[in-house]
Design a protein around this motif. Sequence first.
Motif, PDB file in Angstrom:
ATOM      1  N   TRP A 228       7.041 -11.878  -8.786  1.00 19.62           N
ATOM      2  CA  TRP A 228       6.258 -11.725  -7.909  1.00 19.62           C
ATOM      3  C   TRP A 228       6.375 -13.545  -7.416  1.00 19.62           C
ATOM      4  CZ3 TRP A 228       6.508  -6.913  -4.744  1.00 19.62           C
ATOM      5  CH2 TRP A 228       5.950  -7.466  -3.466  1.00 19.62           C
ATOM      6  N   LEU A 238       0.595 -11.739  -1.315  1.00 15.92           N
ATOM      7  CA  LEU A 238       0.893 -10.471  -1.142  1.00 15.92           C
ATOM      8  C   LEU A 238       0.768 -10.706   0.302  1.00 15.92           C
ATOM      9  CD1 LEU A 238      -2.018  -9.046  -3.607  1.00 15.92           C
ATOM     10  CD2 LEU A 238       0.271  -8.854  -3.636  1.00 15.92           C
ATOM     11  N   ASP A 240       2.892 -11.113   3.874  1.00 16.55           N
ATOM     12  CA  ASP A 240       3.818  -9.834   4.541  1.00 16.55           C
ATOM     13  C   ASP A 240       5.566 -10.773   4.432  1.00 16.55           C
ATOM     14  OD1 ASP A 240       4.047  -8.065   6.572  1.00 16.55           O
ATOM     15  OD2 ASP A 240       4.411  -8.999   8.252  1.00 16.55           O
ATOM     16  N   TRP A 243       6.047  -9.525   0.956  1.00 14.38           N
ATOM     17  CA  TRP A 243       6.236  -7.894   0.367  1.00 14.38           C
ATOM     18  C   TRP A 243       7.579  -7.486   1.498  1.00 14.38           C
ATOM     19  CZ3 TRP A 243       4.327  -4.204  -1.941  1.00 14.38           C
ATOM     20  CH2 TRP A 243       2.967  -4.465  -2.481  1.00 14.38           C
ATOM     21  N   ARG A 244       7.656  -8.458   2.273  1.00 13.31           N
ATOM     22  CA  ARG A 244       9.253  -7.706   3.245  1.00 13.31           C
ATOM     23  C   ARG A 244      10.489  -7.953   2.010  1.00 13.31           C
ATOM     24  NH1 ARG A 244       8.853 -10.241   7.930  1.00 13.31           N
ATOM     25  NH2 ARG A 244       7.144  -9.370   8.849  1.00 13.31           N
ATOM     26  N   ALA A 247      10.304  -6.492  -0.786  1.00 16.32           N
ATOM     27  CA  ALA A 247      10.863  -4.619  -0.440  1.00 16.32           C
ATOM     28  C   ALA A 247      12.895  -5.260  -0.962  1.00 16.32           C
ATOM     29  CB  ALA A 247      10.039  -4.320   0.607  1.00 16.32           C
ATOM     30  N   VAL A 253       9.875  -1.510  -4.740  1.00 22.11           N
ATOM     31  CA  VAL A 253       9.172  -2.059  -4.170  1.00 22.11           C
ATOM     32  C   VAL A 253       8.953  -1.372  -2.731  1.00 22.11           C
ATOM     33  CG1 VAL A 253       7.758  -4.075  -3.718  1.00 22.11           C
ATOM     34  CG2 VAL A 253       8.855  -3.916  -5.427  1.00 22.11           C
ATOM     35  N   ARG A 254       9.555  -0.430  -2.277  1.00 20.33           N
ATOM     36  CA  ARG A 254       9.354  -0.410  -0.619  1.00 20.33           C
ATOM     37  C   ARG A 254       8.317   0.900   0.086  1.00 20.33           C
ATOM     38  NH1 ARG A 254      14.922   1.165   2.050  1.00 20.33           N
ATOM     39  NH2 ARG A 254      13.554   2.694   3.641  1.00 20.33           N
ATOM     40  N   LYS A 257       4.726  -1.536  -0.189  1.00 20.84           N
ATOM     41  CA  LYS A 257       5.229  -2.137   0.935  1.00 20.84           C
ATOM     42  C   LYS A 257       4.125  -1.081   2.110  1.00 20.84           C
ATOM     43  CE  LYS A 257       7.515  -4.200   4.248  1.00 20.84           C
ATOM     44  NZ  LYS A 257       7.428  -3.743   5.315  1.00 20.84           N
ATOM     45  N   GLU A 258       4.821   0.111   2.316  1.00 20.30           N
ATOM     46  CA  GLU A 258       5.144   1.199   2.789  1.00 20.30           C
ATOM     47  C   GLU A 258       3.699   1.464   2.957  1.00 20.30           C
ATOM     48  OE1 GLU A 258       7.364   4.455   3.533  1.00 20.30           O
ATOM     49  OE2 GLU A 258       9.335   2.651   3.257  1.00 20.30           O
ATOM     50  N   ARG A 260       1.002  -0.035   2.405  1.00 21.58           N
ATOM     51  CA  ARG A 260      -0.032  -0.510   2.558  1.00 21.58           C
ATOM     52  C   ARG A 260      -0.912  -0.111   3.660  1.00 21.58           C
ATOM     53  NH1 ARG A 260       0.591  -6.199   2.186  1.00 21.58           N
ATOM     54  NH2 ARG A 260       1.984  -5.824   3.429  1.00 21.58           N
ATOM     55  N   ARG A 540      12.291   3.005   8.287  1.00 21.94           N
ATOM     56  CA  ARG A 540      11.196   2.057   7.423  1.00 21.94           C
ATOM     57  C   ARG A 540      10.040   2.638   6.746  1.00 21.94           C
ATOM     58  NH1 ARG A 540       9.315  -0.885  13.139  1.00 21.94           N
ATOM     59  NH2 ARG A 540       9.699   1.340  13.141  1.00 21.94           N
TER      60      ARG A 540
END
Length: 583
Positions: A228, A238, A240, A243-244, A247, A253-254, A257-258, A260, A540
């Motif tokens: 990471w 951590l 945006d 994460w993007r 992911a 990881v997706r 992320k969703e 959060r 998404r």
Amino acid sequence: MIPSLSHYASVWIVICKSVARSGERLCPLAVSAKDFGTGQVVELGVPKLLGIKRPPYATGPQALLVTVDANEVIACHLALGWRLPERIVDLMVEFRNSINGGPLPMVGGLTGVLLWHGLPASAVVCTGSSLHQMRARLAAIENLFERMVGTLDLGRALLRGRYMCAVARIEATGIPVEQQSLVLLANDWPAIRNCVIGTVDDGRGVFRNGRLNLGGFKTWLDQQRIVWPVLPLGTLDLGDDAWREMARLHPDVRPFKELRATLSWFDPISLAIGRDGRNRTPLRPFASITGRNQPSAKASVLGSAAWVRHLVTPQNGRALAVIDWDQQEFGIAAALSVDPAMQRSYTSGDPYLALAKTTGAARADATAASHPNVRDQYKACALGVQYGIGHTRLARQLGLSEIDARTLLEGHRRAFPRFWRWSDGVETYALLHREQQSVFGWRRKVGLDANPRSLRNFPMQANGAEMLRLACCRVTEAGISVCAPNHDALMIEAPVRDLADAVATTQRLMAEASEIVLGGFTLRTSAKAVAAPERWSDPRGQAVWSAVETVLNERRPPVHQRDRTCSPADPRTILLSVYRRDT
DNA sequence: TCTATATCACCC
DNA sequence: AAACGGGTGATATAGA
């Protein structure tokens, strides 16, 4: 009569009093109007108002209506079944346009505008009977109109007033949502949320107590052998972007992320849902500096995390479509800068790959499938340029060296030199004239300390908003039900058998709107549709929605009971109103 | 304790 | 000083 108004047969100041509960259509209580020429006053209150079939003033092209809340006046017309005014000016919108970008009045609403113009304001804040307040308001607005009329750009003010008619229609239409899931969510959100977290987490300990558990997350990352991104201080990044990017690289990881967004702020109770199961929120037209709408994010299903859109479901026999302009801001930049290479890139259908080819990064026969990475890089580059991105951030975003990011940006400059000269000119003009404006006169005051990236972005965003407003006008005027605008998109609704026609008409009108705003340059549109009983879906939000649906399905009543609750005789809407927060 | 500000989520 | 535009909104933190 004031000279600029001389060709109107009548000028009426109109105000309304109304109530609007969250999610419901507006309910008129009173209408007052004063003929600006003759001084004749009409006052209609509740029960009388409801019995009157037509407005007590002219609404045709020879009659000018002046108000401070055109949306409310028009919504009252719609609720009362009155024909809509053809010429209406909203003084609040025009005031906003006159001061936009500069300091705001200390006080909001009509009071602030009156004080700004040095007009007496005490009468409109005084208490008293409803009728007395209406009279004070009417008198104040008449004063304000006399003060402002000389500075009004009437033709463009009328275009904005026309948009308010579209806004009132769209707000009354709203977005259909599937109520059973919504009721279940609203009824027991904290527990459902925890179940969803548990489903996504699946015993891995990445989430604990409803939030990301850093220790568990690190352990999981080690197990997955995922490296990471790390901040300078050594802690995990951590943000945006991190994460993007992660992911994208690691599908596992997706879902995290969703999740959060869901954890941090979504609350189904906050959605403004009417008893008929439609999501209605004030669009707040012209609320942003660029003239965009700015609806409440928590009240609208479109403002929440992407999985919430899976609640959107057309009612029986009906269908929905979302039509959006392809690469709208890139297209606007290409048109307004009159950059031939940029226009060719847009017209090619894949501006980002076309850019890569122009710079020599991809051969002429390359396709999106054959060169996905190169295309992604030039896509990020082209999108970033619209916001004025620098090489440092582009490098970080794409995981490239700063040298490589510089090369990408330099490629953009070489490929689209005319665009860059135009963009330089936009900034220079704004600083010289201390003002910017869109093609139809949405203005913004500019300070010498203005952010140059903001100045360069303004033409794209403000003219995109202009284009959307024109499309809203023309599509609603064509009789199509518009559920919501969304910056570069329209959501429309129709009976299933009519949807294809409605989509085709909307696409034609949106293409024409782009031509009108861009002086002949046409933007393409894309459409996505769904018919009852299917629900809207958004890739998404797919992972979190799947988890939500799994949890909800355990709580749904058995099918034989569900049939009963679905019958019109036992509307689920009654349940819903119980859970809805009162205003 | 309350309010102003900052940060970080989300949307386009 | 910062270096990606326009927003809403929840939450944490700092300061009166």
